[in-house]
Design an enzyme around this catalytic site. Structure first.
Site, short mmCIF file in Angstrom:
data_model
loop_
_atom_site.label_atom_id
_atom_site.label_comp_id
_atom_site.label_asym_id
_atom_site.label_seq_id
_atom_site.Cartn_x
_atom_site.Cartn_y
_atom_site.Cartn_z
N THR A 1 -3.60 -7.71 36.83
CA THR A 1 -4.37 -8.48 36.21
C THR A 1 -3.54 -9.13 34.99
OG1 THR A 1 -6.40 -7.62 36.97
CG2 THR A 1 -6.49 -8.70 34.85
N ARG B 1 -17.54 -8.09 45.92
CA ARG B 1 -17.32 -7.35 44.63
C ARG B 1 -17.14 -8.29 43.39
NH1 ARG B 1 -12.48 -5.61 41.64
NH2 ARG B 1 -12.90 -3.75 40.78
N ASP C 1 -14.40 -6.94 36.68
CA ASP C 1 -14.74 -6.85 35.32
C ASP C 1 -14.06 -7.96 34.51
OD1 ASP C 1 -12.20 -5.34 35.64
OD2 ASP C 1 -11.87 -5.91 33.68
N THR D 1 -7.56 -4.36 31.51
CA THR D 1 -7.06 -4.18 32.76
C THR D 1 -7.51 -2.62 33.31
OG1 THR D 1 -5.07 -4.62 34.34
CG2 THR D 1 -4.77 -3.78 32.11
N1 ASP Z 1 -9.64 -5.17 36.43
C1 ASP Z 1 -9.31 -5.58 37.65
C2 ASP Z 1 -10.30 -5.40 38.74
O1 ASP Z 1 -10.86 -4.22 38.78
C3 ASP Z 1 -7.83 -5.14 38.41
C4 ASP Z 1 -6.82 -5.33 37.33
O2 ASP Z 1 -7.01 -4.92 36.01
O3 ASP Z 1 -5.81 -5.30 37.75
O4 ASP Z 1 -10.64 -6.31 39.39
#
Ligand code: ASP
Length: 280
Positions: A154, A182, A185, A203
């Protein structure tokens, strides 16, 4: 003026030195451009501009290069928050737009500021965003090989501008192979939060970030008088108690930049115009 950006996590076990170098180079280039832009723009404008650059870089899991979900579709989420007036806007699980963060930016002026799925896409269309596939060959290959993502990446950006205003943006393609529907966050106050005291982008595993209310908690602690360092430390201690996997970047209104991760290692770059700190 300060700027800090992240590009998710780097996993030594599943990513090569070459990928690491590419990510370091990309972050350097993007943070330089972001800092230059900041000279003549606000914190809010700069987080949007810089996050677009991150979304356009296929190395990261946001915009172009987003992960593919269990049903073969890409759904992306992005949010921005303006610290000075505490306004949050975002899109959740939007399909076929090049820059979800630009749709989030448009929503900032609306009464209804967080839209999901079809509604978000219809709104984007009504605002003139053209349909755009963010799928890359690399992601398709991973999907076809049924590779679960160990490479969450992310993106996020936090900025303090010349007037002392803070803003944050976070954008994601999710975790890959998730059940359609889904909610990550990234477009919630757990993953992306700012007020006039502090701004944070997260992230990691979205469910852990939500369980730990990460961004919102760190900002609240700074608002209540803790240093950014102790606010991060305390919040990550609590995350450990629930076995959470996450990283975060942030800046407080005094210009202190901070970052922390529960597991090695968050891919980030921080810059104040003189010194650049890069993940190693
Ligand atoms: N936080 C993100 C999610 O769970 C994934 C990520 O941070 O890479 O969708």
């Amino acid at each position: 003026m300060k700027i800090i950006i992240h590009g998710g996590f780097f996993s030594e076990s599943s990513q090569s030195d070459e990928t690491k170098q590419k990510k370091q180079n990309a972050l350097k280039e993007i943070i330089d451009k972001g800092f230059e832009f900041l000279q003549t723009h606000t914190a809010l404008e700069t987080v949007v501009y810089t996050t677009c650059l991150l979304e356009d870089c296929p190395l990261f899991n946001a915009g172009i290069g987003s992960q593919i979900q269990a049903d073969g579709k890409i759904r992306m989420s992005a949010a921005i928050m303006n610290g000075s007036d505490c306004r949050f806007s975002g899109v959740i699980n939007i399909e076929n737009v090049q820059n979800p963060v630009l749709v989030a930016e448009k929503l900032l002026k609306e009464e209804d500021r967080v839209l999901s799925g079809q509604g978000a896409k219809q709104y984007a269309n009504s605002q003139g965003f053209e349909s755009f596939s963010t799928e890359t060959e690399e992601r398709k290959k991973e999907y076809n090989m049924k590779l679960k993502s160990s490479k969450t990446s992310t993106v996020g950006c936090v900025v303090l501008d010349r007037k002392g205003k803070l803003a944050v943006a976070t954008s994601t393609g999710g975790k890959g192979f998730e059940i359609p529907g889904r909610v990550s966050d990234s477009a919630t106050i757990a993953g992306n939060f700012a007020n006039k005291h502090c701004a944070i982008s997260c992230t990691g595993v979205g469910e852990d970030i939500i369980n730990g209310a990460l961004a919102c908690k760190i900002v609240t602690r700074v608002t209540d008088g803790q240093t950014i360092e102790s606010a991060f430390d305390k919040t990550f201690e609590e995350l450990k108690e629930i076995d959470g996997f996450a990283g975060a970047i942030g800046i407080d209104v005094k210009g202190n930049m901070y970052w922390k991760e529960s597991h090695p290692k968050i891919v980030f770059a921080a810059y104040d115009g003189e010194e650049m700190t890069l993940f190693d």
